[in-house]
Design a protein around this motif. Structure first.
Motif, mmCIF file in Angstrom:
data_model
loop_
_atom_site.group_PDB
_atom_site.id
_atom_site.type_symbol
_atom_site.label_atom_id
_atom_site.label_comp_id
_atom_site.label_asym_id
_atom_site.label_seq_id
_atom_site.Cartn_x
_atom_site.Cartn_y
_atom_site.Cartn_z
ATOM 1 N N UNK A 82 0.836 -1.203 0.000
ATOM 2 C CA UNK A 82 0.000 0.000 0.000
ATOM 3 C C UNK A 82 0.869 1.250 0.000
ATOM 4 N N UNK A 83 0.386 2.286 -0.688
ATOM 5 C CA UNK A 83 1.079 3.567 -0.751
ATOM 6 C C UNK A 83 0.149 4.641 -0.202
ATOM 7 N N UNK A 84 0.622 5.421 0.765
ATOM 8 C CA UNK A 84 -0.174 6.524 1.302
ATOM 9 C C UNK A 84 -1.314 6.051 2.182
ATOM 10 N N UNK A 85 -2.279 6.941 2.314
ATOM 11 C CA UNK A 85 -3.432 6.700 3.180
ATOM 12 C C UNK A 85 -4.527 5.909 2.452
ATOM 13 N N UNK A 86 -5.304 5.172 3.226
ATOM 14 C CA UNK A 86 -6.497 4.525 2.697
ATOM 15 C C UNK A 86 -7.703 5.347 3.134
ATOM 16 N N UNK A 87 -8.830 5.140 2.469
ATOM 17 C CA UNK A 87 -10.057 5.832 2.870
ATOM 18 C C UNK A 87 -11.240 4.892 2.726
ATOM 19 N N UNK A 88 -12.291 5.195 3.477
ATOM 20 C CA UNK A 88 -13.522 4.414 3.435
ATOM 21 C C UNK A 88 -14.699 5.372 3.309
ATOM 22 N N UNK A 89 -15.615 5.043 2.418
ATOM 23 C CA UNK A 89 -16.874 5.767 2.298
ATOM 24 C C UNK A 89 -18.004 4.761 2.377
ATOM 25 N N UNK A 90 -19.088 5.146 3.010
ATOM 26 C CA UNK A 90 -20.249 4.266 3.182
ATOM 27 C C UNK A 90 -21.479 4.999 2.659
ATOM 28 N N UNK A 91 -22.270 4.282 1.862
ATOM 29 C CA UNK A 91 -23.474 4.847 1.267
ATOM 30 C C UNK A 91 -24.655 3.922 1.502
ATOM 31 N N UNK A 92 -25.798 4.509 1.738
ATOM 32 C CA UNK A 92 -27.039 3.750 1.804
ATOM 33 C C UNK A 92 -27.613 3.691 0.391
ATOM 34 N N UNK A 93 -27.977 2.503 -0.047
ATOM 35 C CA UNK A 93 -28.564 2.358 -1.377
ATOM 36 C C UNK A 93 -29.960 2.980 -1.360
ATOM 37 N N UNK A 94 -30.199 3.881 -2.275
ATOM 38 C CA UNK A 94 -31.496 4.546 -2.380
ATOM 39 C C UNK A 94 -32.405 3.797 -3.350
ATOM 40 N N UNK A 95 -31.918 3.582 -4.538
ATOM 41 C CA UNK A 95 -32.638 2.831 -5.577
ATOM 42 C C UNK A 95 -31.595 2.297 -6.534
ATOM 43 N N UNK A 96 -31.988 1.393 -7.390
ATOM 44 C CA UNK A 96 -31.038 0.894 -8.375
ATOM 45 C C UNK A 96 -31.565 -0.313 -9.112
ATOM 46 N N UNK A 97 -30.741 -0.803 -10.001
ATOM 47 C CA UNK A 97 -31.071 -1.992 -10.779
ATOM 48 C C UNK A 97 -29.773 -2.731 -11.083
ATOM 49 N N UNK A 98 -29.787 -4.030 -10.929
ATOM 50 C CA UNK A 98 -28.642 -4.871 -11.233
ATOM 51 C C UNK A 98 -29.079 -6.012 -12.133
ATOM 52 N N UNK A 99 -28.247 -6.361 -13.077
ATOM 53 C CA UNK A 99 -28.477 -7.557 -13.877
ATOM 54 C C UNK A 99 -27.730 -8.688 -13.177
ATOM 55 N N UNK A 100 -28.426 -9.354 -12.289
ATOM 56 C CA UNK A 100 -27.782 -10.346 -11.431
ATOM 57 C C UNK A 100 -27.139 -11.479 -12.221
ATOM 58 N N UNK A 101 -27.754 -11.900 -13.303
ATOM 59 C CA UNK A 101 -27.186 -12.979 -14.106
ATOM 60 C C UNK A 101 -25.842 -12.561 -14.695
ATOM 61 N N UNK A 102 -25.731 -11.313 -15.142
ATOM 62 C CA UNK A 102 -24.466 -10.804 -15.684
ATOM 63 C C UNK A 102 -23.396 -10.753 -14.606
ATOM 64 N N UNK A 103 -23.765 -10.326 -13.407
ATOM 65 C CA UNK A 103 -22.814 -10.286 -12.302
ATOM 66 C C UNK A 103 -22.364 -11.687 -11.919
ATOM 67 N N UNK A 104 -23.272 -12.629 -11.955
ATOM 68 C CA UNK A 104 -22.933 -14.021 -11.649
ATOM 69 C C UNK A 104 -21.906 -14.542 -12.642
ATOM 70 N N UNK A 105 -22.111 -14.250 -13.918
ATOM 71 C CA UNK A 105 -21.158 -14.692 -14.947
ATOM 72 C C UNK A 105 -19.790 -14.089 -14.701
ATOM 73 N N UNK A 106 -19.726 -12.800 -14.309
ATOM 74 C CA UNK A 106 -18.454 -12.143 -14.027
ATOM 75 C C UNK A 106 -17.739 -12.846 -12.888
ATOM 76 N N UNK A 107 -18.447 -13.162 -11.829
ATOM 77 C CA UNK A 107 -17.811 -13.785 -10.674
ATOM 78 C C UNK A 107 -17.370 -15.213 -10.966
ATOM 79 N N UNK A 108 -18.023 -15.873 -11.889
ATOM 80 C CA UNK A 108 -17.645 -17.236 -12.240
ATOM 81 C C UNK A 108 -16.349 -17.293 -13.038
ATOM 82 N N UNK A 109 -15.966 -16.175 -13.670
ATOM 83 C CA UNK A 109 -14.776 -16.176 -14.505
ATOM 84 C C UNK A 109 -13.510 -15.827 -13.739
#
Length: 110
Positions: A82-109
C-alpha cells in the motif's frame, strides 16, 4: 442495503502481489462476515478500491470490529504494497437496478 468503498494506492511494481492477496485473504474474510452480500475489486493504474455490499449498517459496523477483518487488514499493511493513506466511504442504497445474471457470470470467470 449499504455500499462500503475502501480506496488505496498500490506500489506499481507489486500489483500482482496485491491481487493475489485480495483473492487469497480478503475475499474469504469478507465471505465470513455476517450481513455480507457481495464484493467487487476495482482498479485503475495504481488506484485500487474494494466495493462491498452489506445487508445493513450494523453489518458494516460489525466489520470494523471483526477479528478476521482486523487480522486481514494488519496482514495487508505489513506487506508494504500500500502507498499513502487509505479511505472508506459508506453509502445507503437509495434505488437501483442490477443484472444479477451478468454479475454471476463475471464472478464465475475470476
Amino acid at each position: 442495503m449499504i455500499i462500503r468503498i475502501w480506496k488505496t494506492k498500490i506500489q506499481s511494481t507489486r500489483m500482482a502481489e496485491y491481487e493475489t492477496f485480495a483473492q487469497k485473504y480478503s475475499l474469504p474474510m469478507f465471505r465470513k462476515q455476517l450481513g455480507f452480500l457481495g464484493v467487487i475489486f476495482l482498479g485503475k493504474h495504481k488506484d485500487r478500491a474494494v466495493l462491498t455490499i452489506w445487508k445493513d449498517q450494523s453489518s458494516v459496523d460489525a466489520l470494523a470490529h471483526s477479528y478476521t477483518y482486523q487480522e486481514t487488514s494488519a496482514k495487508l499493511s505489513i506487506t508494504g504494497v500500500l502507498v499513502g493513506q487509505t479511505s472508506v466511504e459508506v453509502f445507503e442504497v437509495q434505488k437501483g437496478a442490477l443484472k444479477l445474471q451478468s454479475l454471476k457470470k463475471m464472478s464465475d470467470t475470476k
